[in-house]
Design a protein around this motif. Structure first.
Motif, PDB file in Angstrom:
ATOM      1  N   VAL A 521       0.238 -22.457 -17.303  1.00  0.00           N
ATOM      2  CA  VAL A 521      -0.952 -21.755 -16.819  1.00  0.00           C
ATOM      3  C   VAL A 521      -0.590 -20.861 -15.632  1.00  0.00           C
ATOM      4  N   LEU A 522       0.220 -21.377 -14.702  1.00  0.00           N
ATOM      5  CA  LEU A 522       0.646 -20.565 -13.554  1.00  0.00           C
ATOM      6  C   LEU A 522       1.429 -19.338 -14.006  1.00  0.00           C
ATOM      7  N   ILE A 523       2.332 -19.546 -14.965  1.00  0.00           N
ATOM      8  CA  ILE A 523       3.166 -18.438 -15.457  1.00  0.00           C
ATOM      9  C   ILE A 523       2.305 -17.400 -16.183  1.00  0.00           C
ATOM     10  N   PHE A 524       1.437 -17.881 -17.069  1.00  0.00           N
ATOM     11  CA  PHE A 524       0.627 -16.951 -17.868  1.00  0.00           C
ATOM     12  C   PHE A 524      -0.352 -16.169 -16.990  1.00  0.00           C
ATOM     13  N   GLU A 525      -0.944 -16.846 -15.995  1.00  0.00           N
ATOM     14  CA  GLU A 525      -1.851 -16.129 -15.098  1.00  0.00           C
ATOM     15  C   GLU A 525      -1.090 -15.098 -14.273  1.00  0.00           C
ATOM     16  N   ARG A 526       0.148 -15.415 -13.902  1.00  0.00           N
ATOM     17  CA  ARG A 526       0.959 -14.444 -13.152  1.00  0.00           C
ATOM     18  C   ARG A 526       1.308 -13.241 -14.035  1.00  0.00           C
ATOM     19  N   ILE A 527       1.579 -13.504 -15.324  1.00  0.00           N
ATOM     20  CA  ILE A 527       1.852 -12.394 -16.257  1.00  0.00           C
ATOM     21  C   ILE A 527       0.626 -11.498 -16.376  1.00  0.00           C
ATOM     22  N   ARG A 528      -0.561 -12.132 -16.503  1.00  0.00           N
ATOM     23  CA  ARG A 528      -1.799 -11.331 -16.567  1.00  0.00           C
ATOM     24  C   ARG A 528      -1.966 -10.478 -15.308  1.00  0.00           C
ATOM     25  N   GLU A 529      -1.675 -11.066 -14.154  1.00  0.00           N
ATOM     26  CA  GLU A 529      -1.805 -10.351 -12.882  1.00  0.00           C
ATOM     27  C   GLU A 529      -0.848  -9.161 -12.834  1.00  0.00           C
ATOM     28  N   GLU A 530       0.392  -9.369 -13.316  1.00  0.00           N
ATOM     29  CA  GLU A 530       1.369  -8.274 -13.329  1.00  0.00           C
ATOM     30  C   GLU A 530       0.904  -7.142 -14.249  1.00  0.00           C
ATOM     31  N   ILE A 579       7.343 -44.492 -13.823  1.00  0.00           N
ATOM     32  CA  ILE A 579       8.494 -44.062 -14.636  1.00  0.00           C
ATOM     33  C   ILE A 579       8.089 -42.940 -15.578  1.00  0.00           C
ATOM     34  N   THR A 580       7.000 -43.159 -16.338  1.00  0.00           N
ATOM     35  CA  THR A 580       6.568 -42.118 -17.285  1.00  0.00           C
ATOM     36  C   THR A 580       6.103 -40.869 -16.539  1.00  0.00           C
ATOM     37  N   LEU A 581       5.502 -41.059 -15.366  1.00  0.00           N
ATOM     38  CA  LEU A 581       5.059 -39.901 -14.584  1.00  0.00           C
ATOM     39  C   LEU A 581       6.248 -39.050 -14.160  1.00  0.00           C
ATOM     40  N   MET A 582       7.289 -39.676 -13.618  1.00  0.00           N
ATOM     41  CA  MET A 582       8.460 -38.923 -13.148  1.00  0.00           C
ATOM     42  C   MET A 582       9.196 -38.254 -14.312  1.00  0.00           C
ATOM     43  N   ILE A 583       9.361 -38.987 -15.412  1.00  0.00           N
ATOM     44  CA  ILE A 583      10.031 -38.387 -16.580  1.00  0.00           C
ATOM     45  C   ILE A 583       9.199 -37.226 -17.104  1.00  0.00           C
ATOM     46  N   GLY A 584       7.873 -37.406 -17.158  1.00  0.00           N
ATOM     47  CA  GLY A 584       6.994 -36.337 -17.644  1.00  0.00           C
ATOM     48  C   GLY A 584       7.047 -35.093 -16.776  1.00  0.00           C
ATOM     49  N   ILE A 585       7.135 -35.266 -15.460  1.00  0.00           N
ATOM     50  CA  ILE A 585       7.238 -34.107 -14.556  1.00  0.00           C
ATOM     51  C   ILE A 585       8.531 -33.348 -14.812  1.00  0.00           C
ATOM     52  N   ALA A 586       9.637 -34.085 -14.928  1.00  0.00           N
ATOM     53  CA  ALA A 586      10.932 -33.435 -15.157  1.00  0.00           C
ATOM     54  C   ALA A 586      10.960 -32.696 -16.488  1.00  0.00           C
ATOM     55  N   THR A 587      10.452 -33.340 -17.550  1.00  0.00           N
ATOM     56  CA  THR A 587      10.483 -32.693 -18.875  1.00  0.00           C
ATOM     57  C   THR A 587       9.506 -31.518 -18.951  1.00  0.00           C
ATOM     58  N   SER A 588       8.339 -31.637 -18.297  1.00  0.00           N
ATOM     59  CA  SER A 588       7.378 -30.523 -18.344  1.00  0.00           C
ATOM     60  C   SER A 588       7.928 -29.295 -17.629  1.00  0.00           C
ATOM     61  N   MET A 589       8.664 -29.488 -16.525  1.00  0.00           N
ATOM     62  CA  MET A 589       9.294 -28.354 -15.845  1.00  0.00           C
ATOM     63  C   MET A 589      10.341 -27.707 -16.748  1.00  0.00           C
ATOM     64  N   PHE A 590      11.122 -28.551 -17.447  1.00  0.00           N
ATOM     65  CA  PHE A 590      12.163 -28.017 -18.329  1.00  0.00           C
ATOM     66  C   PHE A 590      11.542 -27.214 -19.468  1.00  0.00           C
ATOM     67  N   THR A 591      10.481 -27.762 -20.086  1.00  0.00           N
ATOM     68  CA  THR A 591       9.880 -27.063 -21.230  1.00  0.00           C
ATOM     69  C   THR A 591       9.157 -25.793 -20.795  1.00  0.00           C
ATOM     70  N   ALA A 592       8.518 -25.826 -19.613  1.00  0.00           N
ATOM     71  CA  ALA A 592       7.766 -24.641 -19.167  1.00  0.00           C
ATOM     72  C   ALA A 592       8.689 -23.535 -18.695  1.00  0.00           C
ATOM     73  N   ILE A 593       9.728 -23.896 -17.933  1.00  0.00           N
ATOM     74  CA  ILE A 593      10.590 -22.874 -17.326  1.00  0.00           C
ATOM     75  C   ILE A 593      11.698 -22.425 -18.274  1.00  0.00           C
ATOM     76  N   ILE A 594      12.261 -23.330 -19.045  1.00  0.00           N
ATOM     77  CA  ILE A 594      13.396 -23.004 -19.906  1.00  0.00           C
ATOM     78  C   ILE A 594      12.965 -22.780 -21.359  1.00  0.00           C
ATOM     79  N   VAL A 595      12.351 -23.806 -21.968  1.00  0.00           N
ATOM     80  CA  VAL A 595      12.055 -23.748 -23.404  1.00  0.00           C
ATOM     81  C   VAL A 595      11.061 -22.637 -23.730  1.00  0.00           C
ATOM     82  N   SER A 596       9.933 -22.625 -22.988  1.00  0.00           N
ATOM     83  CA  SER A 596       8.922 -21.605 -23.312  1.00  0.00           C
ATOM     84  C   SER A 596       9.451 -20.194 -23.063  1.00  0.00           C
ATOM     85  N   ARG A 597      10.289 -20.014 -22.035  1.00  0.00           N
ATOM     86  CA  ARG A 597      10.835 -18.678 -21.754  1.00  0.00           C
ATOM     87  C   ARG A 597      11.816 -18.260 -22.851  1.00  0.00           C
ATOM     88  N   VAL A 598      12.596 -19.222 -23.365  1.00  0.00           N
ATOM     89  CA  VAL A 598      13.500 -18.906 -24.468  1.00  0.00           C
ATOM     90  C   VAL A 598      12.698 -18.453 -25.690  1.00  0.00           C
TER      91      VAL A 598
END
Length: 614
Positions: A521-530, A579-598
């Motif tokens: 959401v942060l990335i997409f809103e920033r794209i809209r702003e640009e 445990i699930t919270l920390m793993i979820g934060i790490a994986t969500s950052m990876f998917t949002a910043i790396i996977v979705s951009r790819v």
């Protein structure tokens, strides 16, 4: 050109997703209801028993999926819980005289995945069903044992320093050392004060020295008793292959033991109630054992019996206690006879060396000491334990022993394995009693799993629909990342040896599903702003991802720190959630910043795009 994926990003994404998917796969195969047959005190399970078990099941007209030999146990896989109960009753009647028969749940993972060490997530008690015990450590016994050890140390140290004493004994909360000469008392007090700084010394009179533990030392003794018992209980359960337990401290004197998947409380009680220790003592060869049997027992000796009821006269003085054993394994000597190899800690090695240097060629007995509850309670409403001793082995001291030695004279390899198992499992520092027992049925656990999965699925569908409607094509990219994120969480949870999924853990996954799209959401809103500022689609994508990165990082790091604090100070359900919270934060950052951009770069990168569907 802008928005081109470098090769390393493709390699990274493919590798991470492949590994996570591979290790998430075992969770799709589920578990079988099973009956487990383990070695007993007198018999060992072997692959040759498979045919006997199969024939017995067929004779009783009980359908089964398979009979396997794994981890020195037989596993009978069945189709449902009703058949499991029938099979357990039948196999218990047929084999329980020589073996331990218990119900369990066995993962149905294919062999090729097992070969890669892939296994399903470990489920907690609330999801899988199982047994919960709350155990209390007998602190009186722990302190009493500390007094006994200290008395032995005082006697040894004073003899080595040639400080002659009359007697060393416990008197209430004190250790009293009596002397014949006041000058020797003064010298002994100076020596002991310098060597035992965690004790308080005072003179009761001119010939008696008193010693007591400081408050800090008493707290240390009690804390050590709980921690050591936790280690030993975990070792016992693991060594016997019953389950991977959750064993942790609760309060100052209690221990929580959870055995997910175990449905037979009798077996669990048998293992956990084995409140026992081991002593090594010299056999008394100077006095006649027949006189002791007739009631004339020397003051320095005591009468014991072996497993066959044969009397053995032993010295009262303990050479070494089992708490000093750090490792033990069975093997054969140069002549092919079974033996047990023992390793001691440094203090135990020193004790054994001093005790055996003048006793080479003499027989040494291994005494198994068990504390059994009498069913009665004391004035503080705590169970009263009764001490039972049994000689399990007598061996001749061949040479001066140190940190490592071996026990010989064992009848067979089975006895050697059992003895090494007992020694490895360790001796409890103090007796323990089960003060609470709860059994969570597998049906209740299955209901919790069903409801938890429904919450995850409904939450996922709601988020997928919102993202698709609000961000259109880019929402589809975010949705792909969200599905990938869930696969990664499951895969990583399955990879981590100590990670256990609990009901609060499933709540953490539901929370992660909602939080995982925050970065998108942060990335997409920033794209809209640009785009509103007049940048081209390619520039908007490029600056949108780059400029949103620092905000995403800051927001997720603060949440991750909170998760770490929950994991550090929390227990049980709190740890599962963190445990699930920390793993979820790490994986969500990876998917949002790396996977979705790819994915975005693959679709729109390097192309002449007039507008974006966002």
């Amino acid at each position: 050109m802008l928005n081109q994926n470098p090769i390393w990003k493709y390699v990274l994404v493919v590798f991470v997703l492949s590994m996570c998917t591979l290790y998430a796969l075992p969770n799709l195969y589920g578990e079988d209801h099973a009956v487990q047959i383990s070695s007993g005190k007198t018999s060992t399970v072997s692959p040759q028993m498979i045919a006997d078990v199969e024939a017995s099941m067929r004779e009783a007209n009980i359908a089964f999926k398979a009979v396997e030999f794994k981890n020195d146990q037989l596993l009978v896989r069945l189709n449902d819980s009703d058949t499991q109960l029938l099979a357990r009753e039948h196999l218990h009647d047929a084999f329980s005289d020589n073996f331990i028969v218990a119900m369990n749940l066995a993962p149905d993972t294919p062999d090729w995945l097992e070969a890669l060490n892939a296994a399903p997530m470990k489920l907690g008690l609330d999801l899988r069903g199982g047994i919960h015990f709350l155990m209390e450590v007998d602190m009186k016994s722990a302190v009493s044992k500390a007094f006994e050890d200290t008395i032995d140390d005082f006697q040894t140290q004073l003899r080595q320093e040639s400080l002659r004493y009359r007697a060393v004994s416990q008197a209430g909360d004190f250790i009293e050392i009596s002397f014949r000469d006041p000058q020797v008392l003064e010298d002994a007090q100076f020596f002991l004060r310098n060597n035992y700084r965690n004790m308080l010394f005072s003179e009761r009179d001119a010939l008696t020295l008193r010693a007591s533990f400081t408050d800090a030392r008493l707290s240390e003794i009690k804390d050590y008793a709980v921690k050591q018992n936790i280690t030993i209980i975990r070792s016992r359960v693991n060594q016997l292959g019953v389950a991977e337990p959750l064993v942790q401290k609760q309060g100052s004197e209690r221990i929580v033991v959870q055995l997910p998947g175990i449905q037979d409380s009798t077996l669990a009680r048998e293992i956990l109630n084995a409140t026992a220790t081991l002593d090594f003592r010299l056999v008394d060869q100077t006095n006649d054992v027949r006189d002791a049997v007739n009631g004339r027992i020397p003051a320095s000796s005591q009468l014991n019996f072996d497993r066959n009821g044969q009397p053995i006269l032993l010295r009262k003085q303990v050479m070494l206690q089992g708490s000093h054993i750090i490792d033990a394994n069975s093997s054969t000597d140069e002549n092919g006879f079974p033996q047990v190899n023992i390793s001691l800690d440094s203090k135990g090695g020193s004790k054994m060396s001093n005790a055996t240097k003048d006793n080479i060629g003499k027989p040494m007995a291994t005494v198994f000491i068990e504390y059994k509850s009498t069913g009665e309670r004391d004035s503080e409403d705590k169970l009263i334990f009764e001490k039972h001793e049994e000689v399990i082995n007598v061996a001749t001291i061949q040479a001066r022993l140190g940190n490592s030695f071996r026990i010989t004279g064992i009848d067979n390899a089975k006895e050697a394995r059992d003895l090494s198992l007992l020694l490895r499992a360790g001796a409890l520092i103090a007796p323990i009693q089960i003060v609470e027992e709860r059994t969570v049925g597998p049906s209740l656990g299955a209901e919790n799993v069903k409801l938890g999965m429904q919450a995850i699925i409904y939450g996922l569908i709601a988020v997928l629909a919102f993202m698709l409607i609000y961000y259109r094509a880019f929402g589809l990219v975010a949705n792909i990342g969200l599905v990938v994120n869930l696969i990664m969480i499951v895969g990583i949870m399955s990879m981590i040896p100590g990670a256990t999924l609990t009901l609060p853990g499933m709540a953490g996954i539901v929370l992660t599903v909602g939080m995982a799209v925050d970065a998108n959401v942060l990335i997409f809103e920033r794209i809209r702003e640009e785009i509103r500022e007049g940048r081209s689609p390619q520039q908007a994508i490029h600056f949108g991802y780059d400029n949103a990165f620092s905000t995403i990082l800051d927001a997720n790091i603060t949440t991750f720190i909170a998760g770490m604090i929950l994991f550090a100070v929390g227990t049980g359900p709190i740890k599962g959630f963190s445990i699930t919270l920390m793993i979820g934060i790490a994986t969500s950052m990876f998917t949002a910043i790396i996977v979705s951009r790819v994915i975005v770069n693959m679709i729109w990168g390097g192309k002449r795009v007039k507008s974006l569907m966002i």
